[in-house]
Design a protein around this motif. Structure first.
Motif, PDB file in Angstrom:
ATOM      1  N   THR A  64       0.938  -1.273  -0.003  1.00 48.98           N
ATOM      2  CA  THR A  64       0.129   0.218   0.023  1.00 48.98           C
ATOM      3  C   THR A  64       0.763   1.068   0.039  1.00 48.98           C
ATOM      4  OG1 THR A  64      -1.659   1.305   1.396  1.00 48.98           O
ATOM      5  CG2 THR A  64      -0.086  -0.312   2.699  1.00 48.98           C
ATOM      6  N   GLY A  65       0.608   2.302  -0.787  1.00 52.77           N
ATOM      7  CA  GLY A  65       1.486   3.384  -0.707  1.00 52.77           C
ATOM      8  C   GLY A  65       1.251   4.068  -2.115  1.00 52.77           C
ATOM      9  N   VAL A  66       2.436   4.825  -2.769  1.00 53.49           N
ATOM     10  CA  VAL A  66       2.277   5.428  -4.008  1.00 53.49           C
ATOM     11  C   VAL A  66       2.190   4.594  -5.095  1.00 53.49           C
ATOM     12  CG1 VAL A  66       3.402   7.193  -5.495  1.00 53.49           C
ATOM     13  CG2 VAL A  66       3.783   7.114  -2.776  1.00 53.49           C
ATOM     14  N   ILE A  67       1.267   5.000  -5.947  1.00 49.32           N
ATOM     15  CA  ILE A  67       1.104   4.117  -7.335  1.00 49.32           C
ATOM     16  C   ILE A  67       2.191   4.801  -8.435  1.00 49.32           C
ATOM     17  CG2 ILE A  67      -0.319   3.800  -9.466  1.00 49.32           C
ATOM     18  CD1 ILE A  67      -2.482   4.290  -7.708  1.00 49.32           C
ATOM     19  N   GLY A  68       2.593   3.553  -9.140  1.00 44.23           N
ATOM     20  CA  GLY A  68       3.630   3.933 -10.208  1.00 44.23           C
ATOM     21  C   GLY A  68       5.091   4.149  -9.807  1.00 44.23           C
ATOM     22  N   VAL A  69       5.533   3.784  -8.689  1.00 43.79           N
ATOM     23  CA  VAL A  69       6.983   3.832  -8.138  1.00 43.79           C
ATOM     24  C   VAL A  69       7.213   2.296  -7.944  1.00 43.79           C
ATOM     25  CG1 VAL A  69       8.482   4.554  -6.254  1.00 43.79           C
ATOM     26  CG2 VAL A  69       6.471   6.003  -6.946  1.00 43.79           C
ATOM     27  N   GLN A  70       8.547   1.746  -8.549  1.00 41.83           N
ATOM     28  CA  GLN A  70       9.053   0.382  -7.916  1.00 41.83           C
ATOM     29  C   GLN A  70       9.419   0.350  -6.444  1.00 41.83           C
ATOM     30  OE1 GLN A  70       8.705  -1.951  -9.863  1.00 41.83           O
ATOM     31  NE2 GLN A  70       8.271  -0.907 -11.974  1.00 41.83           N
ATOM     32  N   LEU A  71       9.324  -0.806  -5.747  1.00 40.84           N
ATOM     33  CA  LEU A  71       9.635  -0.997  -4.804  1.00 40.84           C
ATOM     34  C   LEU A  71      11.346  -0.990  -4.483  1.00 40.84           C
ATOM     35  CD1 LEU A  71       7.267  -3.843  -3.618  1.00 40.84           C
ATOM     36  CD2 LEU A  71       7.665  -1.913  -2.510  1.00 40.84           C
ATOM     37  N   PRO A  72      11.744  -0.330  -3.520  1.00 41.75           N
ATOM     38  CA  PRO A  72      13.228  -0.431  -3.098  1.00 41.75           C
ATOM     39  C   PRO A  72      13.481  -1.901  -2.457  1.00 41.75           C
ATOM     40  CG  PRO A  72      11.995   0.894  -1.655  1.00 41.75           C
ATOM     41  CD  PRO A  72      11.003   0.579  -2.490  1.00 41.75           C
ATOM     42  N   MET A  73      13.976  -2.700  -3.325  1.00 37.93           N
ATOM     43  CA  MET A  73      13.938  -4.255  -2.932  1.00 37.93           C
ATOM     44  C   MET A  73      15.026  -4.521  -1.781  1.00 37.93           C
ATOM     45  SD  MET A  73      11.066  -5.575  -3.828  1.00 37.93           S
ATOM     46  CE  MET A  73      11.704  -7.342  -3.303  1.00 37.93           C
ATOM     47  N   ASP A  74      16.026  -3.635  -1.946  1.00 35.99           N
ATOM     48  CA  ASP A  74      17.061  -3.839  -1.059  1.00 35.99           C
ATOM     49  C   ASP A  74      16.595  -3.534   0.560  1.00 35.99           C
ATOM     50  OD1 ASP A  74      16.993  -1.543  -1.661  1.00 35.99           O
ATOM     51  OD2 ASP A  74      18.873  -0.690  -1.408  1.00 35.99           O
ATOM     52  N   LYS A  75      16.027  -2.415   0.849  1.00 38.31           N
ATOM     53  CA  LYS A  75      15.168  -2.260   1.830  1.00 38.31           C
ATOM     54  C   LYS A  75      14.299  -3.279   2.249  1.00 38.31           C
ATOM     55  CE  LYS A  75      15.772   2.944   1.235  1.00 38.31           C
ATOM     56  NZ  LYS A  75      15.300   4.137   0.809  1.00 38.31           N
ATOM     57  N   VAL A  76      13.283  -3.674   1.171  1.00 39.30           N
ATOM     58  CA  VAL A  76      12.158  -4.704   1.461  1.00 39.30           C
ATOM     59  C   VAL A  76      12.878  -6.069   1.950  1.00 39.30           C
ATOM     60  CG1 VAL A  76      10.588  -5.952   0.585  1.00 39.30           C
ATOM     61  CG2 VAL A  76      10.667  -3.620  -0.104  1.00 39.30           C
ATOM     62  N   GLU A  77      13.914  -6.449   1.560  1.00 42.32           N
ATOM     63  CA  GLU A  77      14.557  -7.723   1.960  1.00 42.32           C
ATOM     64  C   GLU A  77      15.337  -7.398   3.135  1.00 42.32           C
ATOM     65  OE1 GLU A  77      16.589  -9.833  -1.095  1.00 42.32           O
ATOM     66  OE2 GLU A  77      15.547  -9.276  -2.695  1.00 42.32           O
ATOM     67  N   ASN A  78      15.954  -6.378   3.351  1.00 40.87           N
ATOM     68  CA  ASN A  78      16.319  -6.189   4.915  1.00 40.87           C
ATOM     69  C   ASN A  78      15.315  -6.486   5.755  1.00 40.87           C
ATOM     70  OD1 ASN A  78      19.115  -5.759   4.066  1.00 40.87           O
ATOM     71  ND2 ASN A  78      18.969  -3.649   4.031  1.00 40.87           N
ATOM     72  N   GLY A  79      14.169  -5.606   5.499  1.00 41.91           N
ATOM     73  CA  GLY A  79      13.060  -5.304   6.296  1.00 41.91           C
ATOM     74  C   GLY A  79      12.555  -7.095   6.661  1.00 41.91           C
ATOM     75  N   ILE A  80      12.335  -7.558   5.600  1.00 39.39           N
ATOM     76  CA  ILE A  80      11.894  -8.964   5.953  1.00 39.39           C
ATOM     77  C   ILE A  80      12.861  -9.863   6.950  1.00 39.39           C
ATOM     78  CG2 ILE A  80      11.433 -11.312   4.635  1.00 39.39           C
ATOM     79  CD1 ILE A  80      10.566  -9.445   2.011  1.00 39.39           C
ATOM     80  N   GLU A  81      14.062  -9.618   6.690  1.00 38.69           N
ATOM     81  CA  GLU A  81      15.202 -10.474   7.529  1.00 38.69           C
ATOM     82  C   GLU A  81      14.931  -9.895   9.060  1.00 38.69           C
ATOM     83  OE1 GLU A  81      19.281  -9.978   6.601  1.00 38.69           O
ATOM     84  OE2 GLU A  81      18.708 -10.525   4.505  1.00 38.69           O
ATOM     85  N   GLU A  82      14.782  -8.546   9.161  1.00 37.81           N
ATOM     86  CA  GLU A  82      14.533  -8.023  10.455  1.00 37.81           C
ATOM     87  C   GLU A  82      13.360  -8.546  11.195  1.00 37.81           C
ATOM     88  OE1 GLU A  82      16.429  -6.069  12.394  1.00 37.81           O
ATOM     89  OE2 GLU A  82      17.663  -6.594  10.775  1.00 37.81           O
ATOM     90  N   ALA A  83      12.119  -8.309  10.444  1.00 40.58           N
ATOM     91  CA  ALA A  83      10.876  -8.804  10.837  1.00 40.58           C
ATOM     92  C   ALA A  83      10.705 -10.241  11.544  1.00 40.58           C
ATOM     93  CB  ALA A  83       9.794  -8.549   9.823  1.00 40.58           C
ATOM     94  N   VAL A  84      11.336 -10.982  10.647  1.00 37.10           N
ATOM     95  CA  VAL A  84      11.158 -12.488  10.921  1.00 37.10           C
ATOM     96  C   VAL A  84      11.878 -12.613  12.249  1.00 37.10           C
ATOM     97  CG1 VAL A  84      12.155 -14.782  10.386  1.00 37.10           C
ATOM     98  CG2 VAL A  84      11.083 -13.311   8.637  1.00 37.10           C
ATOM     99  N   LYS A  85      12.937 -11.933  12.696  1.00 41.02           N
ATOM    100  CA  LYS A  85      13.588 -11.971  13.937  1.00 41.02           C
ATOM    101  C   LYS A  85      12.835 -11.555  15.025  1.00 41.02           C
ATOM    102  CE  LYS A  85      18.115 -11.033  11.938  1.00 41.02           C
ATOM    103  NZ  LYS A  85      19.149  -9.974  11.470  1.00 41.02           N
TER     104      LYS A  85
END
Lengths: 397, 397
Positions: free
Chosen positions: B107-128
């Motif tokens: 959810t958020g701004v339309i038409g912008v690609q996800l910053p995947m490095d940040k997303v992947e770091n976030g997933i690592e953090e979240a699982v912990k």
């Protein structure tokens, strides 16, 4: 302003409203062929119900239209129907024409009965001041309109000069309970009943049916066209050359009036024109164009001069039309220039400063190239501003 | 807040947004039966397309949902699909579960690609940091929401205590380009795939599908329900007693969350509940209730605390439902009392002061008694204020 032969107009102040003119009459010296398009709202005001009946019975013998502003005569039950009929009767008496030759129209507050003594006095006054000047009539049908809305044009058909004059009111469902778009088209063309009906329907679909101020469809909307035949041309039949020439003239008038209505939308600062091109079919093109100009989020973005194209694509997406979103190109255009903001359904880099400049103009075009067909449609709307909320939140109390 | 057995939650800040949490995970210790309802917008965000595919293939083996806020991953083409899939893969890797057991949401701004490095770091953090506390997840999915939206309830079925917890976000298409209503329902009930699908559909039709903030349907809307069966009840089948008990619990959660969404509508000061009773059929009841809460003119009237009932009748009239307008009774109701404003489609005299007092409350009920059948429906909306225009006109720039 050109006035078609044989039409007279009047507008007076009969005190339904405090100060401004509130009762108008259009009169034709000879019977007219008439056609009407009426609100699709299930809740129809008394004059709408009355006129639909009259046009069924007597669509080639109309002599006059009487209109009041200030009270809509909607949600008024049987008494409302009696009052609508009485307006027609009184007008017929004063003009010396049959009652079934008079159409009636009202705009204003819903749920209030017409003050019939004032209305009847107004009719007497108005008949006395009938003249060639359409301006007093145009003023008499205004509610919160800030500007008079008239447009006329001429066309030669069959060697005869034909005049078309339109007079409209509306700024959306502007007023709390002032819910009306009215338009009266007069012409001296000679045309068959069938041709006039077709012509009006065609034109309305691409003019009044393609505008939006606030998405609220009124109980009183009507578009009436009266053709009195005094130009002396041979009777125009459907789909002939003359038909298409007259269509162009009537349609010019309707499109100009439709645009004037959105320009005068409550609180509006900008006109938005959505132009959908290369659509798979006409129905989709219209649905999408209307959906774009009706979206609160598109309206607020244009107001904020923000090239927020995602909202436009989203509005196309929920319009009800089926299409491939991955083919859409999107442009903003105004007197300040043109800019592409999306291609194949995705954003493209653009200069935000340039976009801002384009969006700072008064008329903003949104061009959606669907690249999946040959059809096109235009719709017009206005922006949504704090002023709209102020006017509509605070008016009645 | 009750938490269903076997579910863990996390929410972290991975810097898609400047300050606030922006990535969350829901994890179930065992596979869940899952069902989803997705946006009807033709323009569907990548995660919506991805999840519809996953639920077709693996709706009884779902283990997790990963959600980001700040970027909607909509209008992002093939790269968007690759990124949605990568979010699922990374989450699956970190959790040690199959990739087809992970659902994705954005959810958020339309038409912008996800910053995947940040997303992947976030997933690592979240699982912990997965824990029993759903609050960080609820915070991570917020955009312009001003309040966290959670509700839980318990029900005994088959001698077993079953918990239902829902977490939602949305205040309409609040943000310019922040266009989403998301809701994630977790339960430890044991239920068949068919029953869960039916139950969700039934409930969504009377909750999320009956709310309106600004009439704009987003590209990212989704409601997902996960049932992991750890409560130990016998598998619930469609239309059984257990089915209806669980329905009541899920529906309570959905209705509370739906109402929280409109309460938090952008710029809103009041909640409007339209209650249509004695309607000819359910479809008409729903159309009319939705039309009333979606009307800009009704919204502004409620904001202005103006008992402007003609606008409500007009909105019913253009809803698309067919009915007799001459039977309608209309009431306003709030904690301050109840007042009748129209009867048989016409206005009745009422005390304007009393009406003003009723409308000055925070929650306003509009009750439309159609007196032409047995069906009823409720819809919820919020008022339209200058603040809405300000937020949506000025945000992006």
């Amino acid at each position: 302003m050109f006035t078609p032969s044989g039409f007279k107009f009047a507008g007076v102040h009969c005190k339904i409203k405090r100060k401004r003119k509130d009762l108008g009459i259009i009169f034709s010296e000879v019977p007219c062929v008439a056609a009407g398009v009426f609100t699709t709202n299930v809740v129809k005001a008394a004059p709408v119900i009355y006129d639909m009946e009259i046009l069924k019975k007597n669509s080639n013998g109309i002599r006059a239209v009487v209109v009041n502003s200030g009270v809509a005569n909607a949600c008024t039950g049987e008494q409302g129907m009696i009052n609508a009929r009485r307006m027609a009767e009184k007008t017929a008496e004063e003009l010396g024409v049959p009652v079934e030759s008079v159409l009636v129209s009202s705009t204003g507050v819903i749920g209030v009965q017409l003050p019939m003594d004032k209305v009847e006095n107004g009719i007497e006054e108005a008949v006395k001041v009938l003249s060639d000047d359409p301006l007093p009539f145009a003023e008499a049908i205004m509610t919160t309109d800030t500007k008079v809305k008239m447009h006329s044009t001429r066309v030669t058909i069959d060697g005869k000069e034909i005049t078309v004059l339109g007079i409209a009111k509306g700024s959306g469902m502007i007023h709390p309970n002032m819910a009306t778009m009215l338009s009266f088209i007069t012409t001296d063309a000679k045309i068959s009943e069938e041709a006039l009906k077709k012509l009006l329907k065609l034109s309305v679909d691409d003019s009044y049916n393609m505008i939006d101020v606030d998405g609220d469809t009124s109980t009183n909307d009507m578009v009436i066209v009266l053709a009195n035949g005094l130009a002396g041309n041979t009777t125009i039949q459907p789909e002939t050359d003359g038909f298409w020439k007259l269509y162009e003239a009537v349609h010019e008038v309707n499109q100009v009036l439709a645009e004037k209505i959105v320009e005068d939308g409550e609180g509006a600062t900008k006109v938005i024109e959505a132009h959908v091109v290369n659509a798979p079919d006409m129905k989709s093109a219209r649905l999408i164009a209307r959906s774009i100009v009706s979206s609160n989020l598109v309206k607020t973005a244009v107001y904020g001069e923000d090239a927020n194209w995602g909202r436009i694509i989203a509005a196309a997406g929920y319009s009800g039309a089926a299409f491939d979103p991955n083919k859409l190109d999107l442009f903003f255009e105004s007197e300040a220039g043109r800019i592409k903001v999306a291609e194949n359904g995705q954003g493209v880099p653009f200069d935000e400063e340039e976009a801002k400049k384009i969006l700072s103009e008064k008329k903003i075009k949104i061009i959606l190239d669907m690249k999946q067909g040959k059809e096109a449609a235009k719709a017009w709307g206005c922006d949504l501003t704090e002023k709209y909320v102020e006017i509509n939140g605070r008016y009645r109390t």
